[in-house]
Scaffold this motif. Structure first.
Motif, PDB file in Angstrom:
ATOM      1  N   GLU A 157       4.798 -13.650  -3.572  1.00  0.00           N
ATOM      2  CA  GLU A 157       4.796 -12.465  -4.415  1.00  0.00           C
ATOM      3  C   GLU A 157       6.197 -11.928  -4.671  1.00  0.00           C
ATOM      4  O   GLU A 157       6.401 -11.151  -5.581  1.00  0.00           O
ATOM      5  CB  GLU A 157       3.961 -11.352  -3.776  1.00  0.00           C
ATOM      6  CG  GLU A 157       2.494 -11.521  -3.938  1.00  0.00           C
ATOM      7  CD  GLU A 157       1.751 -10.310  -3.410  1.00  0.00           C
ATOM      8  OE1 GLU A 157       2.329  -9.223  -3.340  1.00  0.00           O
ATOM      9  OE2 GLU A 157       0.577 -10.480  -3.079  1.00  0.00           O
ATOM     10  N   GLY A 158       7.145 -12.308  -3.847  1.00  0.00           N
ATOM     11  CA  GLY A 158       8.488 -11.785  -3.995  1.00  0.00           C
ATOM     12  C   GLY A 158       8.635 -10.393  -3.415  1.00  0.00           C
ATOM     13  O   GLY A 158       9.623  -9.723  -3.635  1.00  0.00           O
ATOM     14  N   CYS A 159       7.640  -9.933  -2.692  1.00  0.00           N
ATOM     15  CA  CYS A 159       7.656  -8.597  -2.105  1.00  0.00           C
ATOM     16  C   CYS A 159       8.063  -8.725  -0.646  1.00  0.00           C
ATOM     17  O   CYS A 159       7.387  -9.390   0.131  1.00  0.00           O
ATOM     18  CB  CYS A 159       6.267  -7.976  -2.234  1.00  0.00           C
ATOM     19  SG  CYS A 159       6.253  -6.228  -1.944  1.00  0.00           S
ATOM     20  N   GLY A 160       9.157  -8.111  -0.274  1.00  0.00           N
ATOM     21  CA  GLY A 160       9.626  -8.203   1.099  1.00  0.00           C
ATOM     22  C   GLY A 160       9.908  -6.825   1.672  1.00  0.00           C
ATOM     23  O   GLY A 160       9.638  -5.808   1.034  1.00  0.00           O
ATOM     24  N   ILE A 161      10.435  -6.809   2.882  1.00  0.00           N
ATOM     25  CA  ILE A 161      10.800  -5.563   3.537  1.00  0.00           C
ATOM     26  C   ILE A 161      12.264  -5.608   3.944  1.00  0.00           C
ATOM     27  O   ILE A 161      12.841  -6.674   4.134  1.00  0.00           O
ATOM     28  CB  ILE A 161       9.903  -5.271   4.765  1.00  0.00           C
ATOM     29  CG1 ILE A 161      10.007  -6.396   5.799  1.00  0.00           C
ATOM     30  CG2 ILE A 161       8.462  -5.035   4.343  1.00  0.00           C
ATOM     31  CD1 ILE A 161       9.266  -6.117   7.104  1.00  0.00           C
ATOM     32  N   ARG A 179       0.809  -1.220   0.000  1.00  0.00           N
ATOM     33  CA  ARG A 179       0.000   0.000   0.000  1.00  0.00           C
ATOM     34  C   ARG A 179       0.844   1.273   0.000  1.00  0.00           C
ATOM     35  O   ARG A 179       0.314   2.359  -0.106  1.00  0.00           O
ATOM     36  CB  ARG A 179      -0.930   0.022   1.209  1.00  0.00           C
ATOM     37  CG  ARG A 179      -1.910  -1.128   1.229  1.00  0.00           C
ATOM     38  CD  ARG A 179      -3.226  -0.724   0.569  1.00  0.00           C
ATOM     39  NE  ARG A 179      -4.147  -1.836   0.546  1.00  0.00           N
ATOM     40  CZ  ARG A 179      -5.125  -2.009   1.402  1.00  0.00           C
ATOM     41  NH1 ARG A 179      -5.315  -1.154   2.380  1.00  0.00           N
ATOM     42  NH2 ARG A 179      -5.921  -3.052   1.294  1.00  0.00           N
ATOM     43  N   ARG A 180       2.167   1.112   0.209  1.00  0.00           N
ATOM     44  CA  ARG A 180       3.092   2.247   0.211  1.00  0.00           C
ATOM     45  C   ARG A 180       2.730   3.263   1.304  1.00  0.00           C
ATOM     46  O   ARG A 180       2.808   4.458   1.097  1.00  0.00           O
ATOM     47  CB  ARG A 180       3.154   2.930  -1.157  1.00  0.00           C
ATOM     48  CG  ARG A 180       3.376   2.010  -2.339  1.00  0.00           C
ATOM     49  CD  ARG A 180       4.685   1.309  -2.386  1.00  0.00           C
ATOM     50  NE  ARG A 180       5.804   2.248  -2.510  1.00  0.00           N
ATOM     51  CZ  ARG A 180       7.056   1.899  -2.267  1.00  0.00           C
ATOM     52  NH1 ARG A 180       7.349   0.673  -1.919  1.00  0.00           N
ATOM     53  NH2 ARG A 180       8.017   2.763  -2.392  1.00  0.00           N
ATOM     54  N   GLN A 181       2.325   2.751   2.474  1.00  0.00           N
ATOM     55  CA  GLN A 181       2.020   3.595   3.613  1.00  0.00           C
ATOM     56  C   GLN A 181       2.901   3.190   4.787  1.00  0.00           C
ATOM     57  O   GLN A 181       3.283   2.021   4.909  1.00  0.00           O
ATOM     58  CB  GLN A 181       0.543   3.486   3.992  1.00  0.00           C
ATOM     59  CG  GLN A 181      -0.370   4.052   2.939  1.00  0.00           C
ATOM     60  CD  GLN A 181      -1.837   3.937   3.319  1.00  0.00           C
ATOM     61  OE1 GLN A 181      -2.210   3.137   4.164  1.00  0.00           O
ATOM     62  NE2 GLN A 181      -2.668   4.731   2.675  1.00  0.00           N
ATOM     63  N   VAL A 221       6.078  -9.950  11.542  1.00  0.00           N
ATOM     64  CA  VAL A 221       5.155  -8.842  11.747  1.00  0.00           C
ATOM     65  C   VAL A 221       4.097  -8.916  10.649  1.00  0.00           C
ATOM     66  O   VAL A 221       4.397  -9.264   9.510  1.00  0.00           O
ATOM     67  CB  VAL A 221       5.872  -7.474  11.741  1.00  0.00           C
ATOM     68  CG1 VAL A 221       6.566  -7.198  10.423  1.00  0.00           C
ATOM     69  CG2 VAL A 221       4.912  -6.344  12.094  1.00  0.00           C
ATOM     70  N   ALA A 222       2.845  -8.609  11.013  1.00  0.00           N
ATOM     71  CA  ALA A 222       1.745  -8.574  10.049  1.00  0.00           C
ATOM     72  C   ALA A 222       1.370  -7.122   9.805  1.00  0.00           C
ATOM     73  O   ALA A 222       1.135  -6.371  10.757  1.00  0.00           O
ATOM     74  CB  ALA A 222       0.543  -9.348  10.575  1.00  0.00           C
ATOM     75  N   CYS A 223       1.324  -6.724   8.554  1.00  0.00           N
ATOM     76  CA  CYS A 223       0.927  -5.365   8.204  1.00  0.00           C
ATOM     77  C   CYS A 223      -0.514  -5.154   8.671  1.00  0.00           C
ATOM     78  O   CYS A 223      -1.374  -5.987   8.402  1.00  0.00           O
ATOM     79  CB  CYS A 223       1.034  -5.127   6.707  1.00  0.00           C
ATOM     80  SG  CYS A 223       0.456  -3.495   6.213  1.00  0.00           S
ATOM     81  N   PRO A 224      -0.809  -4.041   9.363  1.00  0.00           N
ATOM     82  CA  PRO A 224      -2.175  -3.826   9.846  1.00  0.00           C
ATOM     83  C   PRO A 224      -3.182  -3.515   8.736  1.00  0.00           C
ATOM     84  O   PRO A 224      -4.378  -3.604   8.968  1.00  0.00           O
ATOM     85  CB  PRO A 224      -2.035  -2.624  10.794  1.00  0.00           C
ATOM     86  CG  PRO A 224      -0.827  -1.909  10.312  1.00  0.00           C
ATOM     87  CD  PRO A 224       0.098  -2.975   9.774  1.00  0.00           C
ATOM     88  N   LEU A 225      -2.719  -3.200   7.537  1.00  0.00           N
ATOM     89  CA  LEU A 225      -3.640  -2.869   6.450  1.00  0.00           C
ATOM     90  C   LEU A 225      -4.185  -4.098   5.741  1.00  0.00           C
ATOM     91  O   LEU A 225      -5.362  -4.177   5.437  1.00  0.00           O
ATOM     92  CB  LEU A 225      -2.951  -1.970   5.423  1.00  0.00           C
ATOM     93  CG  LEU A 225      -2.550  -0.584   5.915  1.00  0.00           C
ATOM     94  CD1 LEU A 225      -1.814   0.171   4.828  1.00  0.00           C
ATOM     95  CD2 LEU A 225      -3.772   0.189   6.370  1.00  0.00           C
ATOM     96  N   HIS A 226      -3.307  -5.071   5.432  1.00  0.00           N
ATOM     97  CA  HIS A 226      -3.761  -6.214   4.626  1.00  0.00           C
ATOM     98  C   HIS A 226      -3.368  -7.563   5.222  1.00  0.00           C
ATOM     99  O   HIS A 226      -3.605  -8.591   4.629  1.00  0.00           O
ATOM    100  CB  HIS A 226      -3.238  -6.105   3.199  1.00  0.00           C
ATOM    101  CG  HIS A 226      -1.764  -5.869   3.130  1.00  0.00           C
ATOM    102  ND1 HIS A 226      -0.839  -6.760   3.585  1.00  0.00           N
ATOM    103  CD2 HIS A 226      -1.078  -4.816   2.669  1.00  0.00           C
ATOM    104  CE1 HIS A 226       0.375  -6.280   3.388  1.00  0.00           C
ATOM    105  NE2 HIS A 226       0.265  -5.103   2.857  1.00  0.00           N
ATOM    106  N   LYS A 227      -2.755  -7.528   6.388  1.00  0.00           N
ATOM    107  CA  LYS A 227      -2.407  -8.735   7.162  1.00  0.00           C
ATOM    108  C   LYS A 227      -1.353  -9.624   6.517  1.00  0.00           C
ATOM    109  O   LYS A 227      -1.160 -10.747   6.946  1.00  0.00           O
ATOM    110  CB  LYS A 227      -3.655  -9.568   7.491  1.00  0.00           C
ATOM    111  CG  LYS A 227      -4.759  -8.792   8.156  1.00  0.00           C
ATOM    112  CD  LYS A 227      -4.319  -8.141   9.443  1.00  0.00           C
ATOM    113  CE  LYS A 227      -5.461  -7.439  10.134  1.00  0.00           C
ATOM    114  NZ  LYS A 227      -5.312  -6.024  10.275  1.00  0.00           N
ATOM    115  N   LYS A 228      -0.646  -9.153   5.500  1.00  0.00           N
ATOM    116  CA  LYS A 228       0.469  -9.937   4.959  1.00  0.00           C
ATOM    117  C   LYS A 228       1.579  -9.935   6.006  1.00  0.00           C
ATOM    118  O   LYS A 228       1.813  -8.935   6.673  1.00  0.00           O
ATOM    119  CB  LYS A 228       0.968  -9.357   3.646  1.00  0.00           C
ATOM    120  CG  LYS A 228      -0.039  -9.548   2.529  1.00  0.00           C
ATOM    121  CD  LYS A 228       0.621  -9.393   1.182  1.00  0.00           C
ATOM    122  CE  LYS A 228      -0.395  -9.505   0.076  1.00  0.00           C
ATOM    123  NZ  LYS A 228      -0.838 -10.842  -0.168  1.00  0.00           N
TER     124      LYS A 228
END
Length: 128
Positions: free
Chosen positions: A96-100, A56-58, A75-82
């Motif tokens: 998805e290959g999307c990480g932090i 979400r880029r937030q 950690v689970a993102c509070p917006l979409h729970k990923k």
């Protein structure tokens, strides 16, 4: 010429231990970056990651729920729970290959330090 990239860790004094809620997180600002800092009180472990949600880029990761998956802190993102690994930042919810981005953390004398890696390029001449 051969170039090697060597990480140079600068330890940033982020806050005191008492500034972070037990089993929760806070947002810390370092220059233009927002970093999520987490304290797993039961195990005495500390983790840090980017605060920016990659979907979400937030700036929300510091407000996410923390826990573990098969013994790995997450950690689970509070917006979409990923969910994301706090060890290496990979997404644990799907492929998805999307990480932090994650950061090393250390505690010294009641202060919490976040390791900021600034890569410095070292050049080596190779003679044939």
């Amino acid at each position: 010429m051969n170039y090697n990239v060597t990480p140079n860790v600068q330890w940033y004094p982020a806050c005191t231990i008492s500034d972070v809620p037990e089993n929760g997180g806070v947002c810390v600002k370092y220059k233009d970056e927002q970093i999520a800092l987490f304290h797993f009180a039961r195990s005495g472990e500390w983790y840090a990651s980017q605060n920016l949600c990659p979907h979400r880029r937030q700036m929300t990761i510091s407000r996410g729920m923390i826990g573990s998956q098969r013994g790995e802190p997450k950690v689970a993102c509070p917006l979409h729970k990923k969910t994301f690994s706090l060890i290496d930042g990979r997404c644990l919810s799907d492929d998805e290959g999307c990480g932090i981005k994650t950061y090393p953390v250390k505690v010294v004398d009641q202060y919490v330090y976040i390791g900021i890696v600034e890569e410095e390029i070292i050049s080596e001449a190779i003679c044939a």
